[in-house]
Scaffold this motif. Structure first.
Motif, short mmCIF file in Angstrom:
data_model
loop_
_atom_site.label_atom_id
_atom_site.label_comp_id
_atom_site.label_asym_id
_atom_site.label_seq_id
_atom_site.Cartn_x
_atom_site.Cartn_y
_atom_site.Cartn_z
N ARG A 194 30.95 31.73 33.25
CA ARG A 194 30.78 33.19 33.11
C ARG A 194 31.57 33.93 34.19
O ARG A 194 32.23 34.92 33.91
N LEU A 195 31.51 33.44 35.44
CA LEU A 195 32.23 34.10 36.53
C LEU A 195 33.73 33.94 36.38
O LEU A 195 34.49 34.89 36.65
N LEU A 196 34.18 32.76 35.99
CA LEU A 196 35.62 32.57 35.79
C LEU A 196 36.12 33.46 34.66
O LEU A 196 37.24 34.01 34.74
N ASN A 197 35.32 33.62 33.62
CA ASN A 197 35.67 34.55 32.54
C ASN A 197 35.83 35.96 33.09
O ASN A 197 36.79 36.67 32.76
N GLN A 198 34.89 36.37 33.96
CA GLN A 198 34.95 37.70 34.56
C GLN A 198 36.21 37.86 35.42
O GLN A 198 36.87 38.92 35.40
N LEU A 199 36.58 36.82 36.14
CA LEU A 199 37.76 36.88 37.02
C LEU A 199 39.01 37.18 36.21
O LEU A 199 39.77 38.12 36.53
N PHE A 200 39.25 36.40 35.15
CA PHE A 200 40.49 36.57 34.39
C PHE A 200 40.45 37.82 33.53
O PHE A 200 41.50 38.46 33.31
N ALA A 247 38.37 38.52 44.09
CA ALA A 247 38.48 37.78 45.34
C ALA A 247 37.19 37.02 45.65
O ALA A 247 37.23 35.86 46.10
N ALA A 248 36.04 37.63 45.39
CA ALA A 248 34.76 36.97 45.66
C ALA A 248 34.56 35.76 44.76
O ALA A 248 34.13 34.69 45.20
N ILE A 249 34.90 35.90 43.46
CA ILE A 249 34.74 34.78 42.53
C ILE A 249 35.71 33.66 42.90
O ILE A 249 35.36 32.47 42.86
N ALA A 250 36.94 34.03 43.26
CA ALA A 250 37.94 33.01 43.64
C ALA A 250 37.49 32.25 44.88
O ALA A 250 37.59 31.01 44.94
N GLU A 251 36.98 32.95 45.87
CA GLU A 251 36.52 32.26 47.10
C GLU A 251 35.35 31.35 46.80
O GLU A 251 35.25 30.26 47.36
N LEU A 252 34.46 31.77 45.91
CA LEU A 252 33.33 30.91 45.53
C LEU A 252 33.83 29.61 44.91
O LEU A 252 33.23 28.54 45.11
#
Length: 466
Positions: A357-363, A434-439
């Motif tokens: 879900r978070l990776l989907n939000q990132l892209f 940036a927050a999702i990528a760092e996670l």
């Protein structure tokens, strides 16, 4: 100045004391082994000497009829000069009566025995100061009687005293060196710890610029200092971000609140119908929803940065994830006359560990950013690579791009390139990225697409797929 009492409580000094104890016990063990081995060896030499003298005297007797008398004379001669060598001789007849020697009488026994000097009935005046404290000897049957030959254990005692002296000096020097070295090491370590304490005290008082000086030795304390400095750097950035966020929140809230107040004052000051009131309420609700969305995004970023989401990580296939996102946003891009597409992806599945879900939000955020900020008829390309087993996703567009001086700043919360803040938007899209990528232990970089912008998301090594 470090007090001795405080220094002795330090780990380095206590470790030195522990090492000194181990060295002492090791010395004692070595001494015990040497003491036993050397004492046994010297005892064997002493017995060999006694056997040699005894054999010489027995040979004097020979096979002659007057051999016993010659043996008595030889014993007498040896006894006359025996005091300096601490040799003991006694020749008795078959009834045990004294015949010759330097002791009057002695109980007969089998084998070897150690006899204290005080138990010997000595003949003549013997010096009280002796190297030995006992005599080691044995009885030998001879023609006409019995012969006792013994020798003082002075050589054994001298060697034992020498070993004991060496042990005491060795223990003393070992303890002094260990404690002295521990004191010096502890003193150096304590000074480094005090430097850390001073820096942390200064930071606690608000001086976030202070850092712990590094040591060229690169020891464990220096490693801890480096970790503390990294933590202080991160703390300084977080506090700076917090201050910036506070200012930006004030700016972002002031504009919609001011607009709502103006509309409400306008309605309050003049006659208005129901439709005007309804329109003002709708606009106010829209402004309130925008403010709520901003706070929701801020809370979500804070939740992601806490790292709690990592417990839900699974294997996520980027091929299908990006394909689904492109299918969903293709219609939105076409409405703005953009071309959104993806070149051919790697044949094998590209998998990362993460929250789908978070990776989907990132892209989605990255692609929507290009859709919203690019002029009509722009091209947006989403690439997926698997270079050296490292998944890389690149989003390229042909829009206006971002100036090089602003590329690091756009990841800050509520930072917007449009300084007037009159256009819609919260400035949190790239902060969330940036927050999702760092996670996910991924690195996000911005570069020039000539023209436009290219955003690269590089993940860690691909997990093995059986």
């Amino acid at each position: 100045m470090t007090s001795p009492h405080k220094l002795t409580q330090r780990t380095a000094f206590r470790l030195a004391g522990f090492v000194a104890l181990i060295i002492t016990l090791t010395n004692v063990l070595i001494f015990a082994i040497l003491f036993f081995v050397i004492s046994q060896q010297l005892g064997q030499h002493l017995k060999a000497h006694v056997d040699e003298v005894r054999g010489t005297l027995v040979d004097v007797q020979g096979d002659e009829s007057d051999g016993f008398r010659e043996l008595a004379a030889a014993v007498g001669r040896h006894a006359f000069v025996a005091q300096s060598d601490e040799d003991i001789y006694l020749l008795t007849d078959r009834e045990g009566k004294y015949v010759s020697g330097n002791v009057k009488s002695l109980e007969r026994f089998e084998g070897w025995r150690t006899i204290p000097w005080n138990d010997l009935n000595l003949v003549g005046q013997w010096p009280s100061a002796r190297a030995s404290d006992a005599v080691v000897g044995t009885w030998t049957p001879v023609k006409g009687g019995y012969l006792f030959v013994g020798d003082g254990n002075g050589d054994i005692k001298d060697a034992q005293r020498l070993l004991l002296t060496g042990l005491l000096w060795g223990i003393a020097l070992s303890v002094i060196c260990a404690l002295g070295g521990g004191y010096l090491i502890g003193l150096k370590a304590q000074r480094r710890v005090e430097e850390m304490e001073q820096v942390l005290d200064a930071v606690a008082l608000g001086d976030f610029q202070r850092r712990i000086p590094r040591n060229a030795a690169s020891d464990d304390i220096d490693h801890v200092a480096a970790l503390i400095n990294v933590t202080l750097d991160r703390l300084q950035r977080l506090i700076g971000n917090l201050k910036q966020v506070s200012v930006d929140i004030a700016h972002d809230l002031r504009t919609p609140i001011s607009r709502m107040r103006q509309k409400l004052e306008t309605i309050q000051s003049g006659p208005c119908d129901i439709a005007t009131y309804k329109a003002a309420v709708d606009q106010s609700i829209s402004e309130i929803d925008s403010i709520a969305d901003t706070f929701d995004a801020l809370l979500r970023i804070s939740e992601i940065e806490s790292g709690a989401q990592k417990a839900k990580f699974v294997d996520v296939e980027l091929n299908s994830l990006l394909a689904n996102i492109i299918d969903a946003l293709e219609a939105v891009a076409e409405e703005r006359h953009h071309r959104l597409y993806a070149p051919s992806a790697p044949a094998r599945p590209v998998i990362v560990r993460g929250d789908r879900r978070l990776l989907n939000q990132l892209f989605v955020n990255l692609i929507e950013n290009s859709i919203l900020h690019c002029p009509p008829a722009s091209e947006i390309k989403v690439e997926l690579h698997n270079d050296a087993q490292q998944p890389i996703v690149r989003v390229r567009d042909t829009g206006p791009g971002i100036p090089a001086t602003e590329r690091e700043k756009v990841f800050r919360r509520l930072y917007r390139l449009e300084k007037s803040r009159t256009t819609r938007g919260s400035g949190l899209g790239l902060s969330l990225v940036a927050a999702i990528a760092e996670l996910h232990s991924a690195k996000v970089t911005l570069a020039d697409n000539k023209p436009g912008l290219v955003v690269e998301v590089m993940f860690d090594e691909v997990p093995r797929v059986d």
